[in-house]
Design a protein around this motif. Structure first.
Motif, PDB file in Angstrom:
ATOM      1  N   CYS A 191       0.166   3.932   1.479  1.00 12.02           N
ATOM      2  CA  CYS A 191       0.191   4.473   2.843  1.00 12.02           C
ATOM      3  C   CYS A 191       1.382   3.882   3.601  1.00 12.02           C
ATOM      4  O   CYS A 191       2.074   4.580   4.346  1.00 12.02           O
ATOM      5  CB  CYS A 191      -1.131   4.184   3.571  1.00 12.02           C
ATOM      6  N   CYS A 192       1.631   2.600   3.382  1.00 12.49           N
ATOM      7  CA  CYS A 192       2.727   1.930   4.098  1.00 12.49           C
ATOM      8  C   CYS A 192       4.093   2.342   3.544  1.00 12.49           C
ATOM      9  O   CYS A 192       5.067   2.416   4.280  1.00 12.49           O
ATOM     10  CB  CYS A 192       2.566   0.424   4.011  1.00 12.49           C
ATOM     11  N   CYS A 243      -1.292  -1.157   9.651  1.00 17.38           N
ATOM     12  CA  CYS A 243      -0.355  -1.507   8.575  1.00 17.38           C
ATOM     13  C   CYS A 243       0.775  -0.474   8.522  1.00 17.38           C
ATOM     14  O   CYS A 243       1.942  -0.820   8.318  1.00 17.38           O
ATOM     15  CB  CYS A 243      -1.079  -1.606   7.250  1.00 17.38           C
ATOM     16  N   CYS A 244       0.427   0.773   8.736  1.00 13.16           N
ATOM     17  CA  CYS A 244       1.419   1.841   8.637  1.00 13.16           C
ATOM     18  C   CYS A 244       2.328   1.894   9.863  1.00 13.16           C
ATOM     19  O   CYS A 244       3.503   2.224   9.748  1.00 13.16           O
ATOM     20  CB  CYS A 244       0.726   3.177   8.463  1.00 13.16           C
ATOM     21  N   ASN A 269       0.827  -1.213   0.000  1.00 13.39           N
ATOM     22  CA  ASN A 269       0.000   0.000   0.000  1.00 13.39           C
ATOM     23  C   ASN A 269       0.855   1.254   0.000  1.00 13.39           C
ATOM     24  O   ASN A 269       1.877   1.323   0.671  1.00 13.39           O
ATOM     25  CB  ASN A 269      -0.874   0.030   1.251  1.00 13.39           C
ATOM     26  N   MET A 281      -2.787   3.926  11.196  1.00 16.90           N
ATOM     27  CA  MET A 281      -3.308   2.588  10.875  1.00 16.90           C
ATOM     28  C   MET A 281      -2.288   1.516  11.223  1.00 16.90           C
ATOM     29  O   MET A 281      -1.081   1.754  11.186  1.00 16.90           O
ATOM     30  CB  MET A 281      -3.640   2.517   9.388  1.00 16.90           C
TER      31      MET A 281
HETATM   32 ZN   LIG Z   1      -0.479   1.410   5.629  1.00 21.20          ZN
END
Ligand SMILES: [Zn+2]
Length: 313
Positions: free
Chosen positions: A22-23, A123-124, A20, A121
Motif C-alpha cells: 500500500c505504501c 502509513c500511506c 507494505n 491510511m
Molecule cells: Zn501504507
C-alpha cells in the motif's frame, strides 16, 4: 562531492526498505504526481520522470518493479542542469501502462485528466509525502536557514499536500512562484517533524544537531559572562572552560601554559561560541573534537588545582 542537504535527505530516503505494498503505491503516486510528464501520442501513452538524483532514479525503478511488470528504462540524459547530471525513468508505450496508471490513481479513466485519489491510511499518507518530496521537494542547508518546500504545477495537488501536512499538525503554507505552487514549511520544529514522518531519521538528527549548535551560539553570545542558571550542557561546558582559562591567564598568563594547551586556550577565549570541532580545525596541526576536549579538560583541571591551592594558602 559536496552534496547539498536536499541530496543527502533524498539519498537517505531512497535507501529505505520498500515495505507494505500500500505504501509502495502511495510513494510512487506522490513521486509521479510531483515530477512525471505524461505524453499522449497516437500510439499510446508514454511516461517520463527526470531527476538530478541517481538514488531517486533507482528508487523510482524499484517502486515500479515492486508493483508492476512494466518495462522501465533508466538513462542519463545528455543535458545537465545546475551543473548536475540529469537522469530519467521512461515508461514507453506498452500494454498495461494506462491500466496501471489508472489503478495507481495517477490517471482518471479518462486519459487526459489526472487522478484525484488521496491515500487515507497514515502509513500511506507518509509514503505519499515521501514520494512527493523525492520528486519535487527540497530543503535548504540548516546552517543557512530553515526552509522545506514541495513544488507542483497543479493547484489541487498543492491543496492536498497542505491538507496532508495539517493532518500531521504541520502548518504548511502556499505561495505562487511563476506558474508553480510552492507548499512550504518554515519552522525548524515542523521541518524536523516532516523529516521524521517521511522516514529521514538520520537527516533529522543532522538537522537537529545544526539547530542545537546554532542555538548554543546564540545563547553564548547573549550570556557572555555565564552567570545565568539553566544553561544547557554545551553552553555550560563552554562557560566552565572560559572561567578556567580566565583564571589561568590571570594567574600565570597565556605564556605560562604548556604550548599544546596555550593555543586551545587562546582560541577558546577568542571564540566562546565555537564548537570543539571548529576550534580543532584551526589548530596546527588540526585536532579532532575529542583531542580538543581533552586539552580543555586539562585546562579545567589546572584551574581547579590553582583554586585548591588558593584555598589552602
Ligand atoms: Zn501504507
Amino acid at each position: 562531492m559536496d552534496k547539498t542537504f536536499s541530496f543527502k535527505v533524498k539519498d537517505e530516503l531512497a535507501r529505505l526498505k520498500l515495505e507494505n505494498l500500500c505504501c509502495v503505491r502511495s510513494e510512487l503516486l506522490g513521486l509521479l504526481r510531483a515530477g512525471a510528464v505524461l505524453e499522449v501520442k497516437q500510439s499510446g501513452l508514454q511516461l517520463i520522470f527526470t531527476t538530478e538524483s541517481p538514488s531517486v532514479v533507482r528508487r523510482t525503478f524499484l517502486l515500479f518493479k515492486k508493483i508492476s511488470s512494466l518495462h522501465i528504462k533508466i538513462s542519463r540524459e545528455p543535458r545537465r542542469i545546475h551543473d548536475h547530471n540529469l537522469y530519467s525513468v521512461r515508461v514507453d508505450t506498452q500494454p498495461g501502462l494506462k491500466e496501471f496508471l489508472i489503478q495507481l490513481g495517477f490517471l482518471k479513466s479518462d486519459v487526459y485528466s489526472e487522478g484525484t485519489v488521496m491515500p487515507r491510511m497514515e502509513c500511506c499518507r507518509r509514503s505519499y509525502l515521501r514520494g512527493f518530496f523525492l520528486g519535487a521537494g527540497s530543503i535548504t542547508n540548516p546552517e543557512r536557514s530553515y526552509h522545506l518546500e514541495l513544488v507542483t504545477g497543479n493547484r489541487r495537488h498543492a491543496t492536498h499536500l497542505i491538507r496532508l501536512c495539517r493532518g500531521f499538525d504541520l502548518r504548511a503554507r502556499r505561495v505562487e512562484r511563476k506558474d508553480r505552487q510552492v507548499v512550504y514549511l518554515k519552522e525548524g520544529d515542523e521541518i524536523a517533524t516532516f523529516l521524521t514522518l517521511i522516514g529521514a531519521v538520520t537527516s533529522r538528527l543532522e538537522f537537529e544537531n545544526v539547530r542545537v549548535i546554532k542555538g548554543v551560539r546564540n545563547q553564548v553570545n547573549r550570556l557572555v559572562n555565564c552567570e545565568t542558571a539553566n544553561l544547557n550542557k554545551t553552553v555550560e561546558a563552554a562557560c566552565r572552560q572560559l572561567d578556567a582559562i580566565r583564571l589561568l591567564v590571570a594567574k600565570m598568563g597565556l605564556e605560562g601554559l604548556p604550548k599544546p594547551l596555550r593555543e586551545v586556550a587562546r582560541l577558546r577565549l577568542e571564540q566562546p561560541e565555537a564548537t570543539l570541532k571548529e576550534l580543532g580545525a584551526q589548530l596546527n596541526p588540526p585536532l579532532g573534537k575529542s583531542g580538543v576536549n581533552h586539552r580543555l579538560r586539562k585546562l579545567e583541571a589546572m584551574a581547579a588545582g590553582l583554586k585548591e591551592k588558593g584555598k589552602k594558602g
